[in-house]
Write a protein that holds these residues in place. Structure first.
Motif, PDB file in Angstrom:
ATOM      1  N   ASN A 137      -7.756   3.054  18.462  1.00 44.77           N
ATOM      2  CA  ASN A 137      -8.120   3.847  17.488  1.00 44.77           C
ATOM      3  C   ASN A 137      -9.523   3.560  16.844  1.00 44.77           C
ATOM      4  OD1 ASN A 137      -5.307   5.308  17.659  1.00 44.77           O
ATOM      5  ND2 ASN A 137      -4.558   3.785  16.246  1.00 44.77           N
ATOM      6  N   LEU A 138      -9.938   4.921  16.708  1.00 42.87           N
ATOM      7  CA  LEU A 138     -11.267   4.445  15.687  1.00 42.87           C
ATOM      8  C   LEU A 138     -10.907   3.894  14.270  1.00 42.87           C
ATOM      9  CD1 LEU A 138     -14.588   5.011  15.520  1.00 42.87           C
ATOM     10  CD2 LEU A 138     -13.957   7.472  14.435  1.00 42.87           C
ATOM     11  N   SER A 139     -12.042   3.308  13.862  1.00 46.85           N
ATOM     12  CA  SER A 139     -11.491   2.465  12.468  1.00 46.85           C
ATOM     13  C   SER A 139     -12.619   2.647  11.329  1.00 46.85           C
ATOM     14  CB  SER A 139     -11.178   1.172  12.689  1.00 46.85           C
ATOM     15  OG  SER A 139     -12.310   0.437  13.147  1.00 46.85           O
ATOM     16  N   PHE A 140     -12.170   2.623  10.207  1.00 45.76           N
ATOM     17  CA  PHE A 140     -13.484   2.625   9.074  1.00 45.76           C
ATOM     18  C   PHE A 140     -13.139   1.289   8.470  1.00 45.76           C
ATOM     19  CE2 PHE A 140     -14.354   3.229   4.348  1.00 45.76           C
ATOM     20  CZ  PHE A 140     -15.874   3.099   4.788  1.00 45.76           C
ATOM     21  N   VAL A 141     -12.058   1.245   7.591  1.00 44.22           N
ATOM     22  CA  VAL A 141     -11.520  -0.350   6.977  1.00 44.22           C
ATOM     23  C   VAL A 141     -10.088  -0.758   7.736  1.00 44.22           C
ATOM     24  CG1 VAL A 141     -11.020  -1.425   4.967  1.00 44.22           C
ATOM     25  CG2 VAL A 141     -12.869  -0.084   4.981  1.00 44.22           C
ATOM     26  N   ARG A 142      -9.559   0.369   8.272  1.00 45.79           N
ATOM     27  CA  ARG A 142      -8.191   0.278   9.099  1.00 45.79           C
ATOM     28  C   ARG A 142      -8.270   1.449  10.193  1.00 45.79           C
ATOM     29  NH1 ARG A 142      -4.908  -2.332   5.094  1.00 45.79           N
ATOM     30  NH2 ARG A 142      -5.968  -2.280   2.946  1.00 45.79           N
ATOM     31  N   ASP A 143      -7.445   1.320  10.963  1.00 41.41           N
ATOM     32  CA  ASP A 143      -7.345   2.218  12.009  1.00 41.41           C
ATOM     33  C   ASP A 143      -7.222   3.734  11.332  1.00 41.41           C
ATOM     34  OD1 ASP A 143      -7.740   0.623  14.001  1.00 41.41           O
ATOM     35  OD2 ASP A 143      -5.390   0.337  14.467  1.00 41.41           O
ATOM     36  N   SER A 185     -13.347  -1.652  -2.275  1.00 41.39           N
ATOM     37  CA  SER A 185     -12.694  -0.106  -3.159  1.00 41.39           C
ATOM     38  C   SER A 185     -11.527   0.374  -2.212  1.00 41.39           C
ATOM     39  CB  SER A 185     -13.733   1.014  -3.161  1.00 41.39           C
ATOM     40  OG  SER A 185     -14.665   0.452  -3.803  1.00 41.39           O
ATOM     41  N   GLU A 186     -11.438   0.345  -0.724  1.00 38.10           N
ATOM     42  CA  GLU A 186     -10.581   1.011  -0.153  1.00 38.10           C
ATOM     43  C   GLU A 186      -9.121   0.247  -0.397  1.00 38.10           C
ATOM     44  OE1 GLU A 186      -7.773   1.414   3.130  1.00 38.10           O
ATOM     45  OE2 GLU A 186      -8.817  -0.492   2.758  1.00 38.10           O
ATOM     46  N   TRP A 187      -9.091  -1.132  -0.425  1.00 32.97           N
ATOM     47  CA  TRP A 187      -8.078  -1.949  -0.442  1.00 32.97           C
ATOM     48  C   TRP A 187      -7.544  -1.599  -1.992  1.00 32.97           C
ATOM     49  CZ3 TRP A 187      -6.821  -5.684  -4.422  1.00 32.97           C
ATOM     50  CH2 TRP A 187      -5.793  -6.582  -4.118  1.00 32.97           C
ATOM     51  N   LEU A 188      -8.462  -1.595  -2.903  1.00 27.40           N
ATOM     52  CA  LEU A 188      -7.726  -1.020  -4.058  1.00 27.40           C
ATOM     53  C   LEU A 188      -7.008   0.385  -4.350  1.00 27.40           C
ATOM     54  CD1 LEU A 188     -10.611  -2.079  -6.611  1.00 27.40           C
ATOM     55  CD2 LEU A 188      -8.281  -3.243  -6.321  1.00 27.40           C
ATOM     56  N   ALA A 189      -7.627   1.159  -3.521  1.00 30.58           N
ATOM     57  CA  ALA A 189      -6.824   2.513  -3.333  1.00 30.58           C
ATOM     58  C   ALA A 189      -5.761   2.444  -2.371  1.00 30.58           C
ATOM     59  CB  ALA A 189      -7.850   3.664  -2.507  1.00 30.58           C
ATOM     60  N   ALA A 190      -5.662   1.431  -1.488  1.00 25.70           N
ATOM     61  CA  ALA A 190      -4.456   1.210  -0.672  1.00 25.70           C
ATOM     62  C   ALA A 190      -3.479   0.627  -1.525  1.00 25.70           C
ATOM     63  CB  ALA A 190      -4.818   0.384   0.281  1.00 25.70           C
ATOM     64  N   VAL A 191      -3.565  -0.147  -2.274  1.00 22.94           N
ATOM     65  CA  VAL A 191      -2.669  -0.873  -3.410  1.00 22.94           C
ATOM     66  C   VAL A 191      -2.123  -0.028  -4.278  1.00 22.94           C
ATOM     67  CG1 VAL A 191      -2.308  -2.600  -5.013  1.00 22.94           C
ATOM     68  CG2 VAL A 191      -3.554  -3.118  -2.892  1.00 22.94           C
ATOM     69  N   GLY A 192      -3.257   0.974  -4.677  1.00 19.51           N
ATOM     70  CA  GLY A 192      -2.789   1.527  -6.179  1.00 19.51           C
ATOM     71  C   GLY A 192      -2.042   3.103  -5.407  1.00 19.51           C
ATOM     72  N   GLY A 193      -2.461   3.424  -4.333  1.00 17.90           N
ATOM     73  CA  GLY A 193      -1.728   4.627  -3.776  1.00 17.90           C
ATOM     74  C   GLY A 193      -0.361   4.335  -3.116  1.00 17.90           C
ATOM     75  N   ALA A 194       0.081   2.882  -2.784  1.00 20.14           N
ATOM     76  CA  ALA A 194       1.422   2.595  -2.038  1.00 20.14           C
ATOM     77  C   ALA A 194       2.259   2.727  -3.046  1.00 20.14           C
ATOM     78  CB  ALA A 194       1.169   1.340  -1.576  1.00 20.14           C
TER      79      ALA A 194
END
Length: 363
Positions: free
Chosen positions: A151-157, A354-363
């Motif tokens: 898969n293509l990835s940015f910070v994750r797949d 910022s992506e990690w914060l969004a992943a934590v906040g949105g989970a």
């Protein structure tokens, strides 16, 4: 964390001490740099400066990586042996370094600034990249996770964009070829590519270690965890390479006593490409290594505009030569481009966090 410090420190020491030996050896052998005749006139004085200094970076990187594992194995019961991910990135780096070494050697023997022709260099990059791509889809762990993802990835797949096995091999070649050429274009001023590469690699020490801390393979995976096969070992590789670049920069900074040559620039480009794919951050690397990207795009734009309009967009490409011809001192260009590289790295790390914060906040 201690192993990361051991890797960086060992590579730094080896690079600082080994590079002077290469300077003396290559000087005796007459392995001096050839300078482009159409380049800035101020570069004529650099003719004959020893090149192929990338050998020191590659050797120091290997020593730093293996030393960290050796010391870790002696001091910690939890130490892990070298992993498939770490060895694959080292293979990609070394393989492209060999291609660059052949290119440099031919330049020296023929006494001109043209080494391997485009076809030969492309074939060399192709063989190394395809071998890396095939192997990176093997060696799955107990969770079925291979070093690389299709898969293509940015910070994750990005699961919506999958290339498949054949597509990944093609994309891998494009990425490897692109980054190796980008770093190669940047390596035109004393210490420019080495300093920028050290910053990029330092960023990936942080990224890989963060991925290790929040690895989904942990017994109790936390929110926002990462599916990266061997993040800690990739951090060791990045740290060792960073230390090697800093040590080499001691001798490569203006006025350079030795150049890394294509041996170093192609190797570092392969390292950047390998880290981006195995940490699942291919698109993020475009931001972090933004200086390399700008340098490559300046060449592409210069060629495209000239072929279309018969006019030059820049005084000279790559981009750093444009400012030299505009009257900037070489050291001024280097320092300002280092600052641009630092800004790109900082912005990339902010995006990663910022992506990690969004992943934590949105989970």
């Amino acid at each position: 964390m201690k192993n990361i410090m051991f890797a960086a420190a060992a590579a730094l020491v080896v690079s600082i001490l080994f590079t002077p030996y290469l300077i003396r050896l290559f000087s005796r052998q007459g392995f001096g740099q050839e300078i482009r005749e159409e380049g800035p006139q101020g570069h004529a004085s650099k003719r004959g400066t020893p090149t192929m200094g990338g050998v020191a970076i590659i050797v120091a990187m290997w020593v730093g990586y293996l030393t960290a594992h050796l010391i870790g194995g002696l001091t910690s019961e939890d130490s892990q042996p070298p992993t498939a991910s770490g060895l694959l990135v080292l293979f990609l780096t070394t393989g492209l370094g060999i291609v660059g070494f052949l290119d440099d050697f031919i330049k020296i023997r023929r006494q001109r600034n043209l080494g391997l022709n485009k076809t030969a260099k492309m074939v060399g990059q192709l063989v190394v990249a395809v071998t890396f791509a095939i192997l990176a889809l093997q060696f799955k762990n107990d969770r079925g996770l291979a070093p690389a993802s299709v898969n293509l990835s940015f910070v994750r797949d990005i699961s919506l964009i999958s290339f498949g096995t054949i597509g990944f091999i093609v994309v891998c070649y494009v990425i490897v070829s692109g980054w190796s050429n980008a770093v190669n274009f940047t390596d035109g001023l004393d210490g420019l590519a080495g300093g920028a590469a050290a910053m990029v690699l330092g960023s990936y020490v942080v990224i890989s270690f963060w991925q290790f801390r929040y690895d989904c393979a942990n017994p109790n995976p936390q929110l926002g965890c990462y599916d990266v096969r061997d993040p800690l070992d990739l951090a060791l590789v990045a740290a060792a390479a960073m230390g090697a670049c800093i040590g080499f920069l001691w001798w490569n900074a203006a006025p350079a006593k030795i150049f890394m040559g294509d041996t170093g620039s192609l190797a570092l480009g392969g390292l950047v490409a390998g880290l981006s794919m195995l940490t699942r951050t291919e698109l993020l690397m475009i931001v972090i290594a933004g200086l390399f990207m700008v340098e490559m795009m300046s060449v592409v734009l210069q060629i495209g505009v000239f072929r279309t309009t018969r006019r030059r967009l820049f005084r000279m490409a790559p981009f750093h030569h444009h400012f030299e011809l505009a009257g900037w001192a070489e050291t001024t260009v280097i320092i300002r481009f280092w600052l641009l590289s630092a800004i790109c790295c900082g912005f990339g790390l902010v995006l990663f966090y910022s992506e990690w914060l969004a992943a934590v906040g949105g989970a």
